[in-house]
Design an enzyme around this catalytic site. Sequence first.
Site, PDB file in Angstrom:
ATOM      1  N   LYS A  19       0.821  -1.219   0.000  1.00  0.00           N
ATOM      2  CA  LYS A  19       0.000   0.000   0.000  1.00  0.00           C
ATOM      3  C   LYS A  19       0.849   1.261   0.000  1.00  0.00           C
ATOM      4  O   LYS A  19       0.580   2.209  -0.722  1.00  0.00           O
ATOM      5  CB  LYS A  19      -0.884   0.035   1.255  1.00  0.00           C
ATOM      6  N   ARG A  60     -12.847   1.931   8.210  1.00  0.00           N
ATOM      7  CA  ARG A  60     -12.601   0.638   8.837  1.00  0.00           C
ATOM      8  C   ARG A  60     -13.867  -0.169   9.076  1.00  0.00           C
ATOM      9  O   ARG A  60     -13.790  -1.306   9.517  1.00  0.00           O
ATOM     10  CB  ARG A  60     -11.907   0.837  10.183  1.00  0.00           C
ATOM     11  N   ARG A  84      10.466 -11.705   6.626  1.00  0.00           N
ATOM     12  CA  ARG A  84      10.985 -10.376   6.961  1.00  0.00           C
ATOM     13  C   ARG A  84      11.974 -10.486   8.120  1.00  0.00           C
ATOM     14  O   ARG A  84      11.751 -11.209   9.074  1.00  0.00           O
ATOM     15  CB  ARG A  84       9.853  -9.459   7.436  1.00  0.00           C
ATOM     16  N   ARG A 135      10.808  -9.689  13.743  1.00  0.00           N
ATOM     17  CA  ARG A 135      10.001  -8.814  14.597  1.00  0.00           C
ATOM     18  C   ARG A 135       9.112  -9.652  15.491  1.00  0.00           C
ATOM     19  O   ARG A 135       8.597 -10.682  15.068  1.00  0.00           O
ATOM     20  CB  ARG A 135       9.122  -7.900  13.758  1.00  0.00           C
ATOM     21  N   ARG A 176      -3.889 -11.556  12.673  1.00  0.00           N
ATOM     22  CA  ARG A 176      -3.972 -10.350  11.841  1.00  0.00           C
ATOM     23  C   ARG A 176      -4.747 -10.616  10.553  1.00  0.00           C
ATOM     24  O   ARG A 176      -5.529  -9.782  10.114  1.00  0.00           O
ATOM     25  CB  ARG A 176      -2.567  -9.835  11.492  1.00  0.00           C
TER      26      ARG A 176
END
Length: 240
Positions: free
Chosen positions: A14, A89, A123, A156, A167
């Site tokens: 995004k 949202r 990541r 992370r 998520r």
Amino acid sequence: MRKYVIMGIQGSGKGTQSQLLETDLDLVHISVGDIFRWNVQNHTKMGAQVRRVMAAGELVGDDLVESVVRDRLTEHDWNYGFIIDGFPRNRRQAEFFLESYDIDGVIHLDLPDSEVRRRVLNRRLCGNCGINYNLIDSTPAVPGRCDVCGGELVTREDDTEEALAVRLRDYHEKTNPVLDVFRRKEYVVTVDARPAPEVVQAEIRLRLGLPSLAARDQAPDGRPGEARAPDGQREETRSA
Ligand SMILES: [Zn+2]
């Protein structure tokens, strides 16, 4: 004047796509996550509020998000339009938004869950200098070590299978009703977010009838893919 909403899960690009759009179209990228982060970093009253909510393990409420967006839009520095990210949202906000602003389109960056998983779980972050790595397309010269400072690459905290599953579920639960509202108005342009950023960008512009991006060397973050996870840095203060 062009007014767009951009939607997509963490890691869908995004941030990168918004930056590419604002480059030559003079659009203002309004990221709710960035606004919250800025307030936290600059110790504003709102930042303290956001920090408190997060410290309690809760999510920033819809009301706060709504007032942030309203305040931001009343600044009217978006003469040529905006791309908003992190809002609306829920169904109510989506309806309000449609009534109040003449939205030109909703860019929906579509990334299959399996691909989100692959990107996110690959990541790494340098524990020393904070540079982001993506083991998929930028392996460091020495495995597990930062190319820049030699620091140790770490994962992370919230990039675990379990946290990611939460998520993903959360994202779909929240996003689908919003997409439905926009789809009813036939505003949604769904774009496959898997190809390289320039390819995704070209597709977005084609579908929205926008002029193509002037020839450029590379994406603003200098690397293809999601190496720097432009919209993923501590992803949106978890405001969802
Ligand atoms: Zn480093």
